[in-house]
Design a protein around this motif. Structure first.
Motif, PDB file in Angstrom:
ATOM      1  N   ASN A   1      -2.935  -8.603  -1.843  1.00 26.24           N
ATOM      2  CA  ASN A   1      -2.122  -7.444  -2.255  1.00 26.24           C
ATOM      3  C   ASN A   1      -1.533  -6.784  -1.015  1.00 26.24           C
ATOM      4  OD1 ASN A   1      -4.051  -5.419  -1.268  1.00 26.24           O
ATOM      5  ND2 ASN A   1      -5.308  -6.066  -2.997  1.00 26.24           N
ATOM      6  N   GLY A   2      -0.588  -5.897  -1.253  1.00 22.52           N
ATOM      7  CA  GLY A   2       0.099  -5.236  -0.139  1.00 22.52           C
ATOM      8  C   GLY A   2      -0.847  -4.346   0.646  1.00 22.52           C
ATOM      9  N   HIS A   3      -1.733  -3.661  -0.071  1.00 24.08           N
ATOM     10  CA  HIS A   3      -2.625  -2.728   0.611  1.00 24.08           C
ATOM     11  C   HIS A   3      -3.474  -3.434   1.673  1.00 24.08           C
ATOM     12  CE1 HIS A   3      -5.192   0.567   1.541  1.00 24.08           C
ATOM     13  NE2 HIS A   3      -6.189  -0.293   1.478  1.00 24.08           N
ATOM     14  N   LEU A   4      -4.088  -4.537   1.296  1.00 24.66           N
ATOM     15  CA  LEU A   4      -4.953  -5.222   2.271  1.00 24.66           C
ATOM     16  C   LEU A   4      -4.143  -5.804   3.429  1.00 24.66           C
ATOM     17  CD1 LEU A   4      -7.684  -6.750  -0.038  1.00 24.66           C
ATOM     18  CD2 LEU A   4      -7.955  -4.925   1.633  1.00 24.66           C
ATOM     19  N   SER A   5      -2.900  -6.168   3.161  1.00 25.57           N
ATOM     20  CA  SER A   5      -2.086  -6.661   4.289  1.00 25.57           C
ATOM     21  C   SER A   5      -1.901  -5.533   5.305  1.00 25.57           C
ATOM     22  CB  SER A   5      -0.747  -7.238   3.814  1.00 25.57           C
ATOM     23  OG  SER A   5       0.066  -6.245   3.244  1.00 25.57           O
ATOM     24  N   LEU A   6      -1.780  -4.302   4.824  1.00 29.45           N
ATOM     25  CA  LEU A   6      -1.620  -3.178   5.756  1.00 29.45           C
ATOM     26  C   LEU A   6      -2.926  -2.873   6.486  1.00 29.45           C
ATOM     27  CD1 LEU A   6       0.257  -1.064   6.934  1.00 29.45           C
ATOM     28  CD2 LEU A   6      -0.216   0.415   4.971  1.00 29.45           C
ATOM     29  N   GLU A   7      -4.030  -2.846   5.728  1.00 30.69           N
ATOM     30  CA  GLU A   7      -5.322  -2.604   6.389  1.00 30.69           C
ATOM     31  C   GLU A   7      -5.567  -3.616   7.511  1.00 30.69           C
ATOM     32  OE1 GLU A   7      -8.252  -0.757   3.019  1.00 30.69           O
ATOM     33  OE2 GLU A   7      -9.159  -1.982   4.555  1.00 30.69           O
ATOM     34  N   PHE A   8      -5.298  -4.878   7.211  1.00 33.87           N
ATOM     35  CA  PHE A   8      -5.567  -5.923   8.207  1.00 33.87           C
ATOM     36  C   PHE A   8      -4.548  -5.926   9.338  1.00 33.87           C
ATOM     37  CE2 PHE A   8      -8.255  -7.562   4.801  1.00 33.87           C
ATOM     38  CZ  PHE A   8      -9.404  -7.814   5.526  1.00 33.87           C
ATOM     39  N   LEU A   9      -3.310  -5.558   9.038  1.00 30.87           N
ATOM     40  CA  LEU A   9      -2.319  -5.513  10.113  1.00 30.87           C
ATOM     41  C   LEU A   9      -2.680  -4.411  11.108  1.00 30.87           C
ATOM     42  CD1 LEU A   9       0.265  -6.439  11.465  1.00 30.87           C
ATOM     43  CD2 LEU A   9       1.569  -5.063   9.843  1.00 30.87           C
ATOM     44  N   ILE A  10      -3.155  -3.282  10.599  1.00 27.37           N
ATOM     45  CA  ILE A  10      -3.581  -2.191  11.487  1.00 27.37           C
ATOM     46  C   ILE A  10      -4.739  -2.672  12.363  1.00 27.37           C
ATOM     47  CG2 ILE A  10      -4.693   0.095  11.505  1.00 27.37           C
ATOM     48  CD1 ILE A  10      -3.021   0.747   8.975  1.00 27.37           C
ATOM     49  N   GLN A  11      -5.681  -3.390  11.743  1.00 27.99           N
ATOM     50  CA  GLN A  11      -6.826  -3.909  12.498  1.00 27.99           C
ATOM     51  C   GLN A  11      -6.359  -4.925  13.561  1.00 27.99           C
ATOM     52  OE1 GLN A  11      -9.931  -5.635  10.058  1.00 27.99           O
ATOM     53  NE2 GLN A  11     -11.131  -6.294  11.845  1.00 27.99           N
ATOM     54  N   ALA A  12      -5.498  -5.842  13.127  1.00 26.83           N
ATOM     55  CA  ALA A  12      -5.053  -6.908  14.052  1.00 26.83           C
ATOM     56  C   ALA A  12      -4.246  -6.328  15.214  1.00 26.83           C
ATOM     57  CB  ALA A  12      -4.221  -7.934  13.292  1.00 26.83           C
ATOM     58  N   ALA A  13      -3.511  -5.245  14.929  1.00 24.73           N
ATOM     59  CA  ALA A  13      -2.682  -4.645  15.991  1.00 24.73           C
ATOM     60  C   ALA A  13      -3.531  -3.827  16.962  1.00 24.73           C
ATOM     61  CB  ALA A  13      -1.592  -3.779  15.363  1.00 24.73           C
ATOM     62  N   GLY A  14      -4.802  -3.628  16.631  1.00 25.98           N
ATOM     63  CA  GLY A  14      -5.721  -2.936  17.541  1.00 25.98           C
ATOM     64  C   GLY A  14      -5.429  -1.455  17.723  1.00 25.98           C
ATOM     65  N   LEU A  15      -4.967  -0.786  16.665  1.00 25.74           N
ATOM     66  CA  LEU A  15      -4.648   0.640  16.789  1.00 25.74           C
ATOM     67  C   LEU A  15      -5.919   1.450  17.000  1.00 25.74           C
ATOM     68  CD1 LEU A  15      -1.890   1.173  14.070  1.00 25.74           C
ATOM     69  CD2 LEU A  15      -1.761   0.067  16.311  1.00 25.74           C
ATOM     70  N   THR A  16      -5.757   2.575  17.697  1.00 24.71           N
ATOM     71  CA  THR A  16      -6.904   3.453  17.958  1.00 24.71           C
ATOM     72  C   THR A  16      -6.483   4.910  17.723  1.00 24.71           C
ATOM     73  OG1 THR A  16      -6.226   3.676  20.251  1.00 24.71           O
ATOM     74  CG2 THR A  16      -7.872   1.967  19.783  1.00 24.71           C
ATOM     75  N   GLY A  17      -7.458   5.799  17.600  1.00 24.65           N
ATOM     76  CA  GLY A  17      -7.204   7.248  17.613  1.00 24.65           C
ATOM     77  C   GLY A  17      -6.313   7.746  16.493  1.00 24.65           C
ATOM     78  N   GLU A  18      -5.145   8.276  16.878  1.00 24.95           N
ATOM     79  CA  GLU A  18      -4.250   8.909  15.900  1.00 24.95           C
ATOM     80  C   GLU A  18      -3.031   8.039  15.594  1.00 24.95           C
ATOM     81  OE1 GLU A  18      -3.293  12.695  17.674  1.00 24.95           O
ATOM     82  OE2 GLU A  18      -5.368  13.388  17.508  1.00 24.95           O
ATOM     83  N   VAL A  19      -2.646   8.079  14.320  1.00 26.37           N
ATOM     84  CA  VAL A  19      -1.468   7.328  13.897  1.00 26.37           C
ATOM     85  C   VAL A  19      -0.540   8.301  13.168  1.00 26.37           C
ATOM     86  CG1 VAL A  19      -0.637   5.447  12.430  1.00 26.37           C
ATOM     87  CG2 VAL A  19      -2.782   5.181  13.696  1.00 26.37           C
ATOM     88  N   ILE A  20       0.687   8.388  13.643  1.00 22.37           N
ATOM     89  CA  ILE A  20       1.662   9.304  13.022  1.00 22.37           C
ATOM     90  C   ILE A  20       2.280   8.613  11.811  1.00 22.37           C
ATOM     91  CG2 ILE A  20       3.826  10.571  13.381  1.00 22.37           C
ATOM     92  CD1 ILE A  20       2.989  10.784  16.356  1.00 22.37           C
ATOM     93  N   THR A  21       2.196   9.294  10.669  1.00 24.48           N
ATOM     94  CA  THR A  21       2.709   8.688   9.439  1.00 24.48           C
ATOM     95  C   THR A  21       3.365   9.756   8.567  1.00 24.48           C
ATOM     96  OG1 THR A  21       2.171   7.129   7.667  1.00 24.48           O
ATOM     97  CG2 THR A  21       0.564   8.889   8.063  1.00 24.48           C
ATOM     98  N   THR A  22       3.819   9.335   7.401  1.00 27.26           N
ATOM     99  CA  THR A  22       4.489  10.250   6.476  1.00 27.26           C
ATOM    100  C   THR A  22       3.556  10.605   5.316  1.00 27.26           C
ATOM    101  OG1 THR A  22       6.207  10.315   4.756  1.00 27.26           O
ATOM    102  CG2 THR A  22       5.525   8.145   5.484  1.00 27.26           C
ATOM    103  N   PRO A  23       3.611  11.841   4.834  1.00 25.05           N
ATOM    104  CA  PRO A  23       2.814  12.165   3.646  1.00 25.05           C
ATOM    105  C   PRO A  23       3.538  11.779   2.361  1.00 25.05           C
ATOM    106  CG  PRO A  23       3.951  14.125   4.406  1.00 25.05           C
ATOM    107  CD  PRO A  23       4.329  13.009   5.363  1.00 25.05           C
ATOM    108  N   PHE A  24       4.850  11.424   2.480  1.00 24.39           N
ATOM    109  CA  PHE A  24       5.621  11.133   1.276  1.00 24.39           C
ATOM    110  C   PHE A  24       5.585   9.630   1.020  1.00 24.39           C
ATOM    111  CE2 PHE A  24       9.534  10.632  -1.263  1.00 24.39           C
ATOM    112  CZ  PHE A  24       9.195  11.498  -2.288  1.00 24.39           C
TER     113      PHE A  24
END
Ligand code: T4K
Length: 385
Positions: A77-100
């Motif tokens: 599903n799309g959701h897990l692709s995002l969870e795993f992409l964030i993990q694979a990209a090695g993001l840390t700390g704060e992520v700026i995103t949209t509430p909308f």
């Protein structure tokens, strides 16, 4: 007829119109049965029903070409692709995103142990307001995660410049943006990676499904491992992954639907044009402004019901619901105001997002919707005043 072809006739024959059905915000496109059966026969012959089977691999390759991206990885599903992409990209700390956005975007950040920082959106197209990103950057920020909401592409050039200046990664939630192009370039090529959703409610559906697309082979390979428990060989487990594989039945649906997708997008465009003709001059109704040089996919038809209209968004919903027409208040409430987030993270100051969320309605939009129904929905909406 706004959308032609065998499948449209089959759809009508199967009695969707005859049943005087309710009209939902969307309906999935189902391919002619014989086209799906053709792939089912192959599944019965191969005996492979999941774990990167032949249909999965065919779809992955076809999508890579269609989306015109270097690497595409299928997910359940799309959701897990995002969870795993964030993990694979090695993001840390704060992520700026949209509430909308849909809950998935922010859930994927938080479920990776990261802190979402909410940036307000633009009044024009409801994507992240790039003039407000820099003031949110701290020494903990590792990435920007914007959403091409409703299929409205973000200001990808400004985001690229900000990210480069501050050495941040950019991951796009392109769940709504399947097949779109910005300046002739597949939308999945912007940023360090993007994800698409192939859920039943999307322009292109694989029942449930999604894909992560990336530019570099290293991240692609990490994703490939992570979605299959981190397994890299019969006796080797190289990373702490989980299970997010697309199965063969989903892939079969995708192979069928990819053949129809251009026709489906044309059908959507015709519906959107009809809506626009009906609603463009109605005082207090604001329609989505489109930009030049974009190949849109017409995923959603958002309508902003403003003060000058004479009735509010909730009244419009009520009137339509009485006629068994079910538009949706995507995206209300705002994610930064939801209970699971408001006590845990700073909701930030996002007045534009609040205003849009309080007044927006997405009208029914799918290629099988008849022009008569579009006209009827518009007449009912106008009569709310
Ligand atoms: N990022 C963003 C920005 C997203 O919008 C989404 C998902 C994601 C990430 C995550 O992608 P996925 O993991 O889902 O692939 C729907 C969808 O479930 C969801 O995919 C979508 N965004 C979200 C915006 O909308 P609901 O709860 O509104 O769906 P639901 O079940 O109420 O369906 C809407 C209407 O569609 C129904 O009233 C009738 C029609 N429908 C639905 C289904 C499932 C059908 O006719 N047949 C069906 O099988 O979330």
């Amino acid at each position: 007829m706004h959308c032609t072809g065998k499948w449209k006739e089959a759809f009508l024959e199967e009695g969707m119109d005859k049943m005087n059905n309710p009209i939902y915000v969307t309906r999935p496109f189902l391919p002619p049965r014989e086209e799906y059966d053709h792939y089912l026969d192959q599944i019965w012959q191969s005996g492979v029903i999941t774990n990167a089977g032949p249909l999965h691999n065919q779809l992955e390759e076809q999508l890579r070409k269609y989306l015109n991206v270097p690497y595409a990885m299928l997910f359940t599903n799309g959701h897990l692709s995002l969870e795993f992409l964030i993990q694979a990209a090695g993001l840390t700390g704060e992520v700026i995103t949209t509430p909308f956005t849909f809950a998935s975007t922010v859930h994927a950040i938080v479920r990776n142990g990261l802190t979402p920082v909410f940036c307000d959106i633009s009044e024009d197209d409801y994507t992240m307001d790039t003039s407000k990103i820099e003031e949110l950057i701290t020494d903990k920020t590792s990435a920007i995660l914007p959403v091409h909401v409703y299929g409205n592409p973000c200001d990808v050039e400004s985001i690229r410049k900000i990210a480069r200046k501050h050495s941040l990664k950019v991951i796009y939630d392109a769940a709504h943006a399947f097949g779109e192009e910005v300046n002739g370039i597949g939308i999945g090529n912007y940023g360090d990676g993007s994800i698409f959703s192939f859920h039943a409610t999307k322009v292109f559906q694989t029942i449930e499904g999604g894909a992560a697309v990336v530019k570099d082979m290293e991240t692609g390979y990490k994703l490939y491992q992570l979605k299959n428990f981190g397994i890299t060989g019969e006796t080797t487990i190289s990373s702490i992954g989980a299970n997010a594989k697309m199965n063969e039945f989903q892939a079969a649906m995708g192979l069928c639907n990819l053949k129809h997708v251009e026709e489906l997008i044309t059908g959507r465009r015709n519906i959107v044009q009809r809506y626009e003709e009906n609603l463009k001059d109605v005082a207090g109704i604001r329609l989505n402004r489109r930009k030049e040089n974009i190949k849109y996919n017409y995923a959603y038809f958002p309508v902003l019901v403003e003060e000058g209209f004479g009735a509010d968004r909730d009244k419009v919903c009520e009137v339509l619901n009485k006629e068994q027409i079910y538009p949706r208040k995507y995206f209300y409430p705002l994610i930064n105001h939801c209970r699971c987030y408001r006590e845990r993270f700073d909701p930030g100051l996002t007045p534009v997002a609040e205003y849009i969320s309080d007044n927006i309605i997405t009208l029914p939009l799918y290629p099988q919707l008849s022009m008569e129904d579009v006209d009827r929905i518009c007449e009912l909406l106008k009569a709310c005043r």
